[in-house]
Design an enzyme around this catalytic site. Sequence first.
Site, mmCIF file in Angstrom:
data_model
loop_
_atom_site.group_PDB
_atom_site.id
_atom_site.type_symbol
_atom_site.label_atom_id
_atom_site.label_comp_id
_atom_site.label_asym_id
_atom_site.label_seq_id
_atom_site.Cartn_x
_atom_site.Cartn_y
_atom_site.Cartn_z
ATOM 1 N N CYS A 104 -12.306 -20.070 49.451
ATOM 2 C CA CYS A 104 -12.122 -19.303 48.225
ATOM 3 C C CYS A 104 -12.085 -17.834 48.612
ATOM 4 O O CYS A 104 -12.413 -17.490 49.736
ATOM 5 C CB CYS A 104 -13.244 -19.568 47.233
ATOM 6 S SG CYS A 104 -12.860 -18.957 45.578
ATOM 7 N N CYS A 114 -11.181 -14.707 42.656
ATOM 8 C CA CYS A 114 -10.870 -15.789 43.597
ATOM 9 C C CYS A 114 -9.396 -15.801 44.015
ATOM 10 O O CYS A 114 -8.850 -16.842 44.384
ATOM 11 C CB CYS A 114 -11.240 -17.134 42.988
ATOM 12 S SG CYS A 114 -12.931 -17.198 42.390
ATOM 13 N N LYS A 179 -14.330 -27.981 38.448
ATOM 14 C CA LYS A 179 -15.316 -26.918 38.605
ATOM 15 C C LYS A 179 -15.411 -26.162 37.293
ATOM 16 O O LYS A 179 -14.426 -25.596 36.815
ATOM 17 C CB LYS A 179 -14.886 -25.984 39.735
ATOM 18 C CG LYS A 179 -15.832 -24.826 39.961
ATOM 19 C CD LYS A 179 -15.413 -24.013 41.165
ATOM 20 C CE LYS A 179 -16.341 -22.842 41.397
ATOM 21 N NZ LYS A 179 -15.913 -22.040 42.552
ATOM 22 N N ARG A 189 -24.074 -16.072 43.249
ATOM 23 C CA ARG A 189 -23.316 -14.816 43.277
ATOM 24 C C ARG A 189 -24.161 -13.708 43.893
ATOM 25 O O ARG A 189 -23.632 -12.792 44.509
ATOM 26 C CB ARG A 189 -22.810 -14.490 41.876
ATOM 27 C CG ARG A 189 -21.746 -15.519 41.485
ATOM 28 C CD ARG A 189 -21.174 -15.358 40.091
ATOM 29 N NE ARG A 189 -20.294 -16.481 39.790
ATOM 30 C CZ ARG A 189 -19.714 -16.685 38.621
ATOM 31 N NH1 ARG A 189 -19.925 -15.824 37.638
ATOM 32 N NH2 ARG A 189 -18.936 -17.723 38.433
ATOM 33 N N GLU A 217 -7.665 -32.881 35.924
ATOM 34 C CA GLU A 217 -7.780 -32.032 37.119
ATOM 35 C C GLU A 217 -7.955 -32.893 38.376
ATOM 36 O O GLU A 217 -7.365 -32.625 39.422
ATOM 37 C CB GLU A 217 -8.977 -31.073 36.980
ATOM 38 C CG GLU A 217 -8.785 -29.965 35.960
ATOM 39 C CD GLU A 217 -7.911 -28.825 36.474
ATOM 40 O OE1 GLU A 217 -7.415 -28.900 37.616
ATOM 41 O OE2 GLU A 217 -7.715 -27.847 35.729
ATOM 42 N N LYS A 232 -18.599 -30.056 39.805
ATOM 43 C CA LYS A 232 -19.541 -28.961 40.018
ATOM 44 C C LYS A 232 -19.733 -28.190 38.736
ATOM 45 O O LYS A 232 -18.734 -27.856 38.094
ATOM 46 C CB LYS A 232 -18.977 -28.059 41.109
ATOM 47 C CG LYS A 232 -19.736 -26.792 41.363
ATOM 48 C CD LYS A 232 -18.992 -25.951 42.345
ATOM 49 C CE LYS A 232 -19.719 -24.627 42.467
ATOM 50 N NZ LYS A 232 -18.987 -23.687 43.245
ATOM 51 N N SER A 258 -26.613 -23.559 42.808
ATOM 52 C CA SER A 258 -27.736 -22.641 43.011
ATOM 53 C C SER A 258 -28.694 -22.610 41.822
ATOM 54 O O SER A 258 -29.908 -22.579 42.002
ATOM 55 C CB SER A 258 -27.208 -21.250 43.300
ATOM 56 O OG SER A 258 -26.337 -20.818 42.267
ATOM 57 N N TYR A 297 -28.989 -27.370 47.860
ATOM 58 C CA TYR A 297 -29.877 -26.444 48.557
ATOM 59 C C TYR A 297 -31.216 -27.093 48.874
ATOM 60 O O TYR A 297 -32.027 -26.527 49.575
ATOM 61 C CB TYR A 297 -30.048 -25.171 47.716
ATOM 62 C CG TYR A 297 -28.711 -24.508 47.467
ATOM 63 C CD1 TYR A 297 -28.147 -23.682 48.421
ATOM 64 C CD2 TYR A 297 -27.976 -24.787 46.306
ATOM 65 C CE1 TYR A 297 -26.892 -23.125 48.228
ATOM 66 C CE2 TYR A 297 -26.727 -24.232 46.100
ATOM 67 C CZ TYR A 297 -26.190 -23.409 47.069
ATOM 68 O OH TYR A 297 -24.937 -22.874 46.872
HETATM 69 C C1 PBG Z 1 -16.733 -19.682 44.552
HETATM 70 C C2 PBG Z 1 -17.949 -20.509 44.555
HETATM 71 C C3 PBG Z 1 -19.033 -20.401 43.685
HETATM 72 C C4 PBG Z 1 -19.942 -21.367 44.052
HETATM 73 C C5 PBG Z 1 -19.423 -22.031 45.134
HETATM 74 N N1 PBG Z 1 -18.175 -21.501 45.431
HETATM 75 C C6 PBG Z 1 -19.332 -19.426 42.642
HETATM 76 C C7 PBG Z 1 -18.404 -19.112 41.571
HETATM 77 O O1 PBG Z 1 -17.465 -19.829 41.256
HETATM 78 O O2 PBG Z 1 -18.631 -18.051 41.010
HETATM 79 C C8 PBG Z 1 -21.252 -21.612 43.372
HETATM 80 C C9 PBG Z 1 -22.191 -22.463 44.110
HETATM 81 C C10 PBG Z 1 -23.568 -22.391 43.617
HETATM 82 O O3 PBG Z 1 -23.870 -21.833 42.545
HETATM 83 O O4 PBG Z 1 -24.420 -22.919 44.323
HETATM 84 N N2 PBG Z 1 -16.218 -19.540 45.825
#
Ligand code: PBG
Length: 310
Positions: A104, A114, A179, A189, A217, A232, A258, A297
């Site tokens: 990304c 992105c 996603k 972030r 999707e 996700k 996260s 995590y």
């Molecule tokens: C974007 C990306 C994100 C996450 C993984 N890849 C953040 C977003 O879309 O803003 C989030 C993963 C997480 O919250 O653990 N490259």
Amino acid sequence: MRALVRETELTPGDLVLPLFIRPGKGEKRPIRSMPGHFQYSVDEAAKVARMAAQAGLPAVILFGIPERKDAKATDAYATDGIVQRATRAIKDAVPQLIVIADLCFCEYTDHGHCGIVRNGVIENDPTLALAAKTAISQARAGADIVAPSGMMDGQVASIRRALDRGGYLNTAILAYAAKYSSAFYGPFRDAAESPPRFGDRSTHQMDPANSREALREVQLDLQEGADIVMVKPALPYLDVVSAVKQRFGVPTAAYSVSGEFAMLKAAALNGWMDERKASIEAHLSIKRAGADFMLTYYALELARWLGEPA
Ligand code: PBG
């Protein structure tokens, strides 16, 4: 007797550990909103990767925090880009560990979006060319799997075509197919230093209200050549994980993001929940919903807990 009739089993082999890679040497900087997680320099990341393999984890997924960000996301596809260097170091140190490269651009662009932005709008098709270039560069560095997470239309097709033409026939694609535009990405972030400077990601990430759209999707990504599809976040979208697995029956992953980690961790640190039990239960539910494996995590902690007597 319960063990005899148990329907679902969670093992360390189901868990993928996310790692954040930053420049420097001997660096291990704590991530404030994710206690126990760090931004690692390449050398330190290789050490953690070795620990992960010893704990029985099959794979790590790499996110890069580059030295310099710019409008073209140069570090994302540079031969000596941060993820490329970490990939080489980890495959050198622990060849049997699968390296997944997140693909990304939000961590690499100065505006935090992105893709390529013109007049305040992300341009889908110019971003596809960058995605193809990045996939090649990650595969050349030794990534076993590339994981496009930008939700650009057609990204899987353009990456598959580029990998095949480049001779990387065996590099697999883990598509972040469904996603969602989620508040649960908040701590990430912070960790990846990638919040958008203006606007948000709702122009391309999905509306939490939709599940039929998720199936469309996923179908598109499969048609374009995805080997594994991912949903996700995980916990707030278990219905989607379940629907995807039932409808398509293909290798399905879920990303316990996260915010899911931070929620459990914060409750545990306050003494409000039994962390071990709550974490095992939460991750077991993701497997029960239909995920073949999950990014989390909690991977290292779970691997330890699962090895202890119940
Ligand atoms: C974007 C990306 C994100 C996450 C993984 N890849 C953040 C977003 O879309 O803003 C989030 C993963 C997480 O919250 O653990 N490259």
